[in-house]
Structures are given as structure tokens and as C-alpha cells.
Scaffold this active site. Sequence first.
Site, PDB file in Angstrom:
ATOM      1  N   LYS A 195       0.831  -1.207   0.000  1.00  0.00           N
ATOM      2  CA  LYS A 195       0.000   0.000   0.000  1.00  0.00           C
ATOM      3  C   LYS A 195       0.866   1.257   0.000  1.00  0.00           C
ATOM      4  O   LYS A 195       0.654   2.172  -0.795  1.00  0.00           O
ATOM      5  CB  LYS A 195      -0.928  -0.008   1.201  1.00  0.00           C
ATOM      6  CG  LYS A 195      -1.910   1.160   1.230  1.00  0.00           C
ATOM      7  CD  LYS A 195      -2.749   1.171   2.495  1.00  0.00           C
ATOM      8  CE  LYS A 195      -3.699  -0.005   2.551  1.00  0.00           C
ATOM      9  NZ  LYS A 195      -4.615   0.068   3.709  1.00  0.00           N
ATOM     10  N   GLU A 201      10.293  -5.860   3.560  1.00  0.00           N
ATOM     11  CA  GLU A 201      10.467  -7.167   2.921  1.00  0.00           C
ATOM     12  C   GLU A 201      10.115  -7.101   1.437  1.00  0.00           C
ATOM     13  O   GLU A 201      10.846  -7.608   0.575  1.00  0.00           O
ATOM     14  CB  GLU A 201       9.583  -8.213   3.617  1.00  0.00           C
ATOM     15  CG  GLU A 201       9.921  -8.454   5.076  1.00  0.00           C
ATOM     16  CD  GLU A 201       9.163  -7.549   6.038  1.00  0.00           C
ATOM     17  OE1 GLU A 201       9.132  -7.851   7.241  1.00  0.00           O
ATOM     18  OE2 GLU A 201       8.603  -6.519   5.574  1.00  0.00           O
ATOM     19  N   GLY A 257      -5.119  -4.782   5.517  1.00  0.00           N
ATOM     20  CA  GLY A 257      -4.301  -5.758   4.798  1.00  0.00           C
ATOM     21  C   GLY A 257      -4.861  -7.155   4.802  1.00  0.00           C
ATOM     22  O   GLY A 257      -4.914  -7.829   3.770  1.00  0.00           O
ATOM     23  N   ARG A 258      -5.322  -7.639   5.971  1.00  0.00           N
ATOM     24  CA  ARG A 258      -5.803  -9.021   6.040  1.00  0.00           C
ATOM     25  C   ARG A 258      -7.223  -9.170   5.497  1.00  0.00           C
ATOM     26  O   ARG A 258      -7.763 -10.274   5.482  1.00  0.00           O
ATOM     27  CB  ARG A 258      -5.689  -9.539   7.471  1.00  0.00           C
ATOM     28  CG  ARG A 258      -6.320  -8.671   8.531  1.00  0.00           C
ATOM     29  CD  ARG A 258      -5.860  -9.073   9.930  1.00  0.00           C
ATOM     30  NE  ARG A 258      -6.321  -8.167  10.957  1.00  0.00           N
ATOM     31  CZ  ARG A 258      -5.727  -7.023  11.298  1.00  0.00           C
ATOM     32  NH1 ARG A 258      -4.642  -6.638  10.653  1.00  0.00           N
ATOM     33  NH2 ARG A 258      -6.203  -6.266  12.262  1.00  0.00           N
ATOM     34  N   GLU A 343      -4.009 -11.671  14.342  1.00  0.00           N
ATOM     35  CA  GLU A 343      -3.610 -10.279  14.177  1.00  0.00           C
ATOM     36  C   GLU A 343      -4.782  -9.341  14.457  1.00  0.00           C
ATOM     37  O   GLU A 343      -4.588  -8.213  14.920  1.00  0.00           O
ATOM     38  CB  GLU A 343      -3.068 -10.035  12.768  1.00  0.00           C
ATOM     39  CG  GLU A 343      -2.382  -8.685  12.600  1.00  0.00           C
ATOM     40  CD  GLU A 343      -1.614  -8.574  11.297  1.00  0.00           C
ATOM     41  OE1 GLU A 343      -0.480  -9.091  11.228  1.00  0.00           O
ATOM     42  OE2 GLU A 343      -2.135  -7.966  10.342  1.00  0.00           O
ATOM     43  N   HIS A 374      -1.829 -38.106  11.183  1.00  0.00           N
ATOM     44  CA  HIS A 374      -0.581 -38.853  11.356  1.00  0.00           C
ATOM     45  C   HIS A 374       0.508 -37.967  11.950  1.00  0.00           C
ATOM     46  O   HIS A 374       1.691 -38.315  11.887  1.00  0.00           O
ATOM     47  CB  HIS A 374      -0.131 -39.431  10.011  1.00  0.00           C
ATOM     48  CG  HIS A 374      -1.081 -40.444   9.464  1.00  0.00           C
ATOM     49  ND1 HIS A 374      -0.957 -41.798   9.712  1.00  0.00           N
ATOM     50  CD2 HIS A 374      -2.208 -40.299   8.712  1.00  0.00           C
ATOM     51  CE1 HIS A 374      -1.949 -42.441   9.119  1.00  0.00           C
ATOM     52  NE2 HIS A 374      -2.725 -41.559   8.510  1.00  0.00           N
ATOM     53  N   LYS A 494       8.336  -3.590  13.211  1.00  0.00           N
ATOM     54  CA  LYS A 494       8.906  -2.896  12.057  1.00  0.00           C
ATOM     55  C   LYS A 494       9.843  -1.771  12.508  1.00  0.00           C
ATOM     56  O   LYS A 494      10.926  -1.572  11.943  1.00  0.00           O
ATOM     57  CB  LYS A 494       7.782  -2.317  11.187  1.00  0.00           C
ATOM     58  CG  LYS A 494       6.932  -3.346  10.468  1.00  0.00           C
ATOM     59  CD  LYS A 494       5.840  -2.649   9.664  1.00  0.00           C
ATOM     60  CE  LYS A 494       4.929  -3.627   8.954  1.00  0.00           C
ATOM     61  NZ  LYS A 494       3.848  -2.951   8.201  1.00  0.00           N
TER      62      LYS A 494
END
Length: 530
Positions: A195, A201, A257-258, A343, A374, A494
Amino acid sequence: MLTQSPAWQALAAHAEDFRATHLRELFAGDRARFDHFSLRHGKLLLDFSKQRISQQTLSLLHDLATSANLAGWIKCLRSGEAINHTEQRAVRHMDLRDGDAAPPEVKAVLRRMADFCDAVHSGQWRGFSGEYITDVVNLGIGGSDLGPRMVVQALSAHQLPDLNVHFVSNLDGADLAATLAGLNPRTTLFIVASKTFTTLETLTNARTARDWLLAAAGQTSGAVAKHFVAASTNLEATRNFGIDDANVFEFWDWVGGRFSLWSAIGLPIALAIGYRSFKELLAGAHDLDKHFVSAPFAENLPLTLALLTLWNTDFLKAASHGIFPYSQSLSLLPRYLQQLEMESNGKYYDRDGRHIDVATSPIIWGEAGTNGQHSFFQLLHQGGQPIPSDFIALGKSDYPLHGHHTALLANCLAQSAALAFGQSAEEARANGIPEHLLPYRTFPGNQPSTTLVLGELTPYTLGQLIALYEHKVFCLGVLWGLNSFDQWGVELGKVLASRLIPVVRGEADDHELDSSTAGLITHLRQFRMS
């Protein structure tokens, strides 16, 4: 405080009386329990009969929702009020999938996305050498990665054959390097999803990808513009990077964002499955939106999921919640829901800045069935701690191979039943288990679970499923009295990372560091980091 409200106190008293009740008793006392504790919306089935609740529990939970003014908060959400009060932002992700009623600015970006997808798929958009685009790499992290990545994998059976879509999120060079190793710079398109166009990153990966491209393109004019597009709001930064303004797809500060896969962040989805199928994804979410805002509490699927999580977390004292999709295509769903739920609701201050005196979000984790059986299901069966779970099953397989899907469904149903009812010592004896092995072959059961059944996995039903969990998160935020739409814990990390980067490189000193961090940096500098 939250726990002092009459509705909460009534639930607490009920929980004390109800805590020792076993699911065996609940089913024995109500042979129609499935009918009484399941909900349907179209072909979507929510069976919560294996939850440790009674009709009284459900009634008291609905009273709690009423006392929390959930209906009023839903109206505030839908009308676009700034309910993200710490950032003074509205929360309007439902507007992104509102169809003909969507805001003009949303429709404009969707039209541009449609035109772009058509240009790439038709071969009108080509790389610097004039070759067709064969691969798309999405560079993002968090909400700019997890949602699109999960959807593209989930809908792999619907993927168009002319493009391969890849995702890179980790700052670790191994992520990008391994992806680029199998690609041709002449036929690769990058989407930079950020954004602000400042995400550490994402921008680090984008610059490295640009260098990789330019090493192949040489002095070719406009090579970056032919191979990079962006989902961003920072036109100055994207322009400086070399991306043409016409190829920057906007989204807005009211898109968290999410909750952003429905926006321009969903461009890799549209490229992978085609824009028509992307619109079906939006339509499925919109259908669940309409259900959520209009259905009565007793029939409301997202609210029901939220109330069950609150009951299990705060009254049955379950610290974690398992997500078990019996679909390999949905294997990234637990990872996606980790961000969506933890979050959003992993917070302990309410909207008035007061400490919340109960646990909020449980730890979300999981794995696709039957792999989880398993691996960690042993702990669920005999680990001695309450672990609620969601089982997710498909009526029809998206990859039908003879004999596979019926066996998969049988395992799904068997595990939820075994977790609920267990096996007593008497039953073990009846099954021929020797006496000395009885302690090891008895299972307490009473592990609560919900089973969610989708008729099939399509863009439409996946849209419904994602929106279902989104609205669950919103309901929980209201019930706990917190803001589900900020993430200051992420921001703290951050800030600290940006401060430490020059220190780790040896370009600066920070005398205020704790001894552990300082010692680790001193040790790491010997490896000549770049």
C-alpha cells in the site's frame, strides 16, 4: 469490566454447572441434536452439534451478543463509520465485493484489473523482448501475500493454463532466489503489492527482482515498466521505481491488509483463475455479507462461529483452536486464518483503553486432513487439554480420483466423532483390548468441534467461506470490546527492525541495546552480512 456484565456473569454461572457435562450425555439426551444444532445457508452446512453446549448455553450467548450491541456495530460496519478508532479509519472491505452497488472508485479499479488480465492472457501485454508473459510473481507479505496465495492454491483446479503464478514474501533470500531460478526474465511479470510502497520485505525483494530483470534486459528502454506493476497508493514511489502510473492499481486506507484480497491485492488471483472467476469469488463473499447483516442471531453463521469460540476460550478455557480442512487445496487456509484471527483479535486492551480481563484470540493452527491425523491428532485424543477445532469438508472433490474422496470424508467424520465420544475402558474390553493395555487404549473424548461442509470448492463457495471467517472475527471483536482492525504489535516490530539494520551491518552503534541483542549482533557480524 467485561466480566462484570450481567450477561457474562450468567454465562459464567452456567459454565460452572455445565463444565462436567460430556458430549455423550448431550447426544444421549437429544436424538435430534444434529437438527437442533446445525445451520444451513444455501449449500453451506454448519454442524456444531459436537460443541459442548446446550440450548441454554446458546440462549445465554445470544444474550451476550445483544448486550454487546452487536446489531448496532454491524450497522456501523456496513455504513462505513470509522470503527477502526485508533487509526480513524472506516472498515469497508464489504464495499469491494458489493457488485453493482460498489462505490465508483472500486468499480473503476476492477475495470482496470479486468482490462489488464485480458491484455496479459491475450498476449497483448508482452515483455521487453516481445515474448508472451508465462509467469507472474507476486511480491508482498502479510495480507498482501497470505490471502492471494491461499486463494490461488485453493482454486488450482480452476487455474488458466497459460500462466503460472508464484508468490514470494520472505525477506530470506532463499525465497526469492529459489523462485527466480526456474523463471525466464523475458517472460516474467512482477506484481509489487504494498500500500505504502515502503514495506521492507517487499521492497527489498522487488529491488532484487528488478536487478535480475535488468541484468537480462541490458539497456532496453522501459524494461521495468514492461515487467512490473503494483498494487499501491504511493504513485511517487512506484514511479521512481520505474512502474508506469497506468499500471499501478489503487486501493484505499479503509482496506485492511488481512481483508484486502478482494481489492487490487487480488490481482494475482484474477490472473491465475481469470477475471470472470475472480468476480465469482467476490459474488460468493457478497452473498455471505448479505446473510451476515440480515440473518437473525439464531440463524447467523458467522455469529454462531464467534460465540462458540468465545465460549470455548473464556468459559471452557481452551487456549488454542485447530483448523482442519479435509482438502489439500485448502491446506493454506489455517495459515491464512492465523493472520486473520490472531492479528485482528490478539489484543488485551478494549476500545476505551482498559485491560480486558479474559483471554481473547486463541492460538489458531492446523493442517490439512488426513496429514494431521498422522502428526498431532494423538495430542487431541489423549493430550488432556481442551482443543476445539473446525473440520472443513467438501461434498464433491475438486480433483476426483476413484476411491479417494469417500475415504477422505470417512476419515473426517471418524476423527470428529472419535474426538467427541472417545472410547471407554468398557468399550475397549468389548473390542478385545487386553487389560494391561486399557490405560493406553481408552480415550476421554469430549473434544468440541464444528464441521463445515461446502458442496464443492469453487470461486463462489470459497468467497463464502472466507467472508464467513472474516465476519466471525468482527463479531468476536465486538463481543470482547476491542478493535479488530489495527495491528500495533506488528508496527512495533517494524520500527525495531529498521533501527537494528544498520547496527547489524556494522554501520552504526546502539548503546541502548539489551545485552542479549548486543551479544547476538557481535556474534553475527563475523559472518559478513550484507
